[in-house]
Write an enzyme that holds these catalytic residues in place. Structure first.
Site, PDB file in Angstrom:
ATOM      1  N   SER A 182       0.826  -1.216   0.000  1.00  0.00           N
ATOM      2  CA  SER A 182       0.000   0.000   0.000  1.00  0.00           C
ATOM      3  C   SER A 182       0.852   1.254   0.000  1.00  0.00           C
ATOM      4  O   SER A 182       0.320   2.358  -0.112  1.00  0.00           O
ATOM      5  CB  SER A 182      -0.895   0.018   1.238  1.00  0.00           C
ATOM      6  OG  SER A 182      -1.826  -1.023   1.163  1.00  0.00           O
ATOM      7  N   HIS A 221       0.086  -1.426  -7.366  1.00  0.00           N
ATOM      8  CA  HIS A 221      -0.851  -1.233  -6.258  1.00  0.00           C
ATOM      9  C   HIS A 221      -2.287  -1.305  -6.774  1.00  0.00           C
ATOM     10  O   HIS A 221      -2.676  -0.538  -7.644  1.00  0.00           O
ATOM     11  CB  HIS A 221      -0.571   0.136  -5.599  1.00  0.00           C
ATOM     12  CG  HIS A 221      -1.472   0.446  -4.451  1.00  0.00           C
ATOM     13  ND1 HIS A 221      -1.956   1.707  -4.203  1.00  0.00           N
ATOM     14  CD2 HIS A 221      -1.982  -0.356  -3.467  1.00  0.00           C
ATOM     15  CE1 HIS A 221      -2.718   1.668  -3.124  1.00  0.00           C
ATOM     16  NE2 HIS A 221      -2.739   0.451  -2.656  1.00  0.00           N
ATOM     17  N   GLU A 279      -1.970   1.457  -9.834  1.00  0.00           N
ATOM     18  CA  GLU A 279      -0.956   2.479  -9.510  1.00  0.00           C
ATOM     19  C   GLU A 279       0.400   1.793  -9.670  1.00  0.00           C
ATOM     20  O   GLU A 279       0.798   0.973  -8.842  1.00  0.00           O
ATOM     21  CB  GLU A 279      -1.176   2.969  -8.073  1.00  0.00           C
ATOM     22  CG  GLU A 279      -0.348   4.172  -7.697  1.00  0.00           C
ATOM     23  CD  GLU A 279      -0.751   4.742  -6.331  1.00  0.00           C
ATOM     24  OE1 GLU A 279      -1.312   4.008  -5.484  1.00  0.00           O
ATOM     25  OE2 GLU A 279      -0.500   5.948  -6.105  1.00  0.00           O
ATOM     26  N   ASN A 317      -2.631   6.600  -1.359  1.00  0.00           N
ATOM     27  CA  ASN A 317      -2.737   6.546   0.095  1.00  0.00           C
ATOM     28  C   ASN A 317      -2.197   7.796   0.788  1.00  0.00           C
ATOM     29  O   ASN A 317      -2.668   8.151   1.867  1.00  0.00           O
ATOM     30  CB  ASN A 317      -2.069   5.276   0.634  1.00  0.00           C
ATOM     31  CG  ASN A 317      -3.032   4.104   0.534  1.00  0.00           C
ATOM     32  OD1 ASN A 317      -4.240   4.263   0.721  1.00  0.00           O
ATOM     33  ND2 ASN A 317      -2.521   2.930   0.205  1.00  0.00           N
TER      34      ASN A 317
END
Ligand code: NAD
Length: 248
Positions: free
Chosen positions: A124, A145, A157, A198
């Site tokens: 993450s 990701h 990602e 994130n």
């Protein structure tokens, strides 16, 4: 470049790994999904077959034909044996978000796996160059990701580490596209956890938590306000609950 007959390994059959394995099998790859024990693998197989985002539900909603679903299930194999990850085009790692765990996982795999295999982490947010440094193949190491639920969300990602080769980027972008995702290639950061998604999400969550702590609104009110204001499918707190439970 890897073609349609690609062979993919997925390490971890939890919330993310089971969904990633399902998506890659549906895209035409042979997939071997590895976890530590049979109970976890059985739960993953059930989730892929008849879970909320599994292939049966996709058939019922008209998103897949019976034949496509059955062919994908036939291409997907579950195992506890690490040796089954030995000779593959790509391994996607979806084991828990602990740096020490990921480093020792990749270090071990690097010794046993074919040199040609690309390593992709679904971390993450850990810096990809730091994970790649655990291996002798930083040019064939990349971040990929995904978002939960993997069979539904378009996120890809793609994190280019300091030494990730352009060939590795092109291969993974092409695989993500053929799996129906929307790859965006970004640059790794040496210092910050979270890539783009994130970092931005947690900045918002921090502010939402300050709003709760100041007594301005409670969590449910914030979720409702943000959903109503921005047409998000879920507010910041609901998003955390959903992501950690696999939206079950
Ligand atoms: N849940 C999310 O919304 C989400 C979204 C994007 C990325 N991620 C990332 O994906 C990764 C996995 O998250 P998750 O939510 O699927 O976790 P999870 O706990 O549901 O699954 C992790 C699985 O990895 C297995 N495992 C541990 N060591 C292993 C090993 N050496 N080999 C094979 N399997 C092993 C565990 O037994 C477990 O089943 C984490 O890095 C997480 O940060 C999670």
């Amino acid at each position: 470049m890897i073609n349609k007959n690609c062979k993919i390994g997925v390490a971890g059959a939890g919330v993310m790994g089971s969904g990633i394995a399902q998506v890659m099998a549906l895209s035409g790859c042979e997939v071997v999904c590895r976890d530590l024990n049979e109970e976890i693998l059985t739960a993953a197989a059930i989730s892929v077959d008849s879970g909320r985002f599994g292939v049966k539900s996709a058939v019922e909603r008209g998103k897949l034909t019976d034949e496509e679903a059955n062919n994908a299930l036939a291409r997907l194999h579950f195992t506890t044996d690490l040796n089954n990850l030995n000779d593959l085009d790509l391994i996607i790692e979806a084991i828990p978000e602990r740096f020490d765990l990921k480093v020792s996982f990749w270090k071990e795999l690097d010794k046993t796996t074919s040199d040609r295999t690309i390593f992709a982490s679904n971390s993450s947010g850990f810096p990809i160059s730091a994970l790649a440094a655990a291996t002798e193949r930083p040019d064939r190491f990349i971040g990929w990701h995904w978002a939960s639920p993997a069979p539904v969300m378009k996120l890809a990602e793609i994190v280019k580490g300091r030494e990730t080769s352009q060939e590795t980027v092109d291969t993974v972008v092409s695989l993500a596209e053929s799996a129906g995702k929307s790859p965006v290639v970004i640059t790794d950061s040496d210092t910050n956890w979270g890539y783009v998604t994130n970092r931005v999400y947690f900045a918002m969550l921090k502010e939402a938590t300050s709003v709760v702590n100041e007594g301005i609104a409670d969590r449910d009110q914030i979720d409702q306000l943000m959903t109503d204001c921005f047409r998000w499918p879920s507010g910041p707190f609901g998003m955390t609950r959903g992501a950690t439970s696999g939206w079950k």
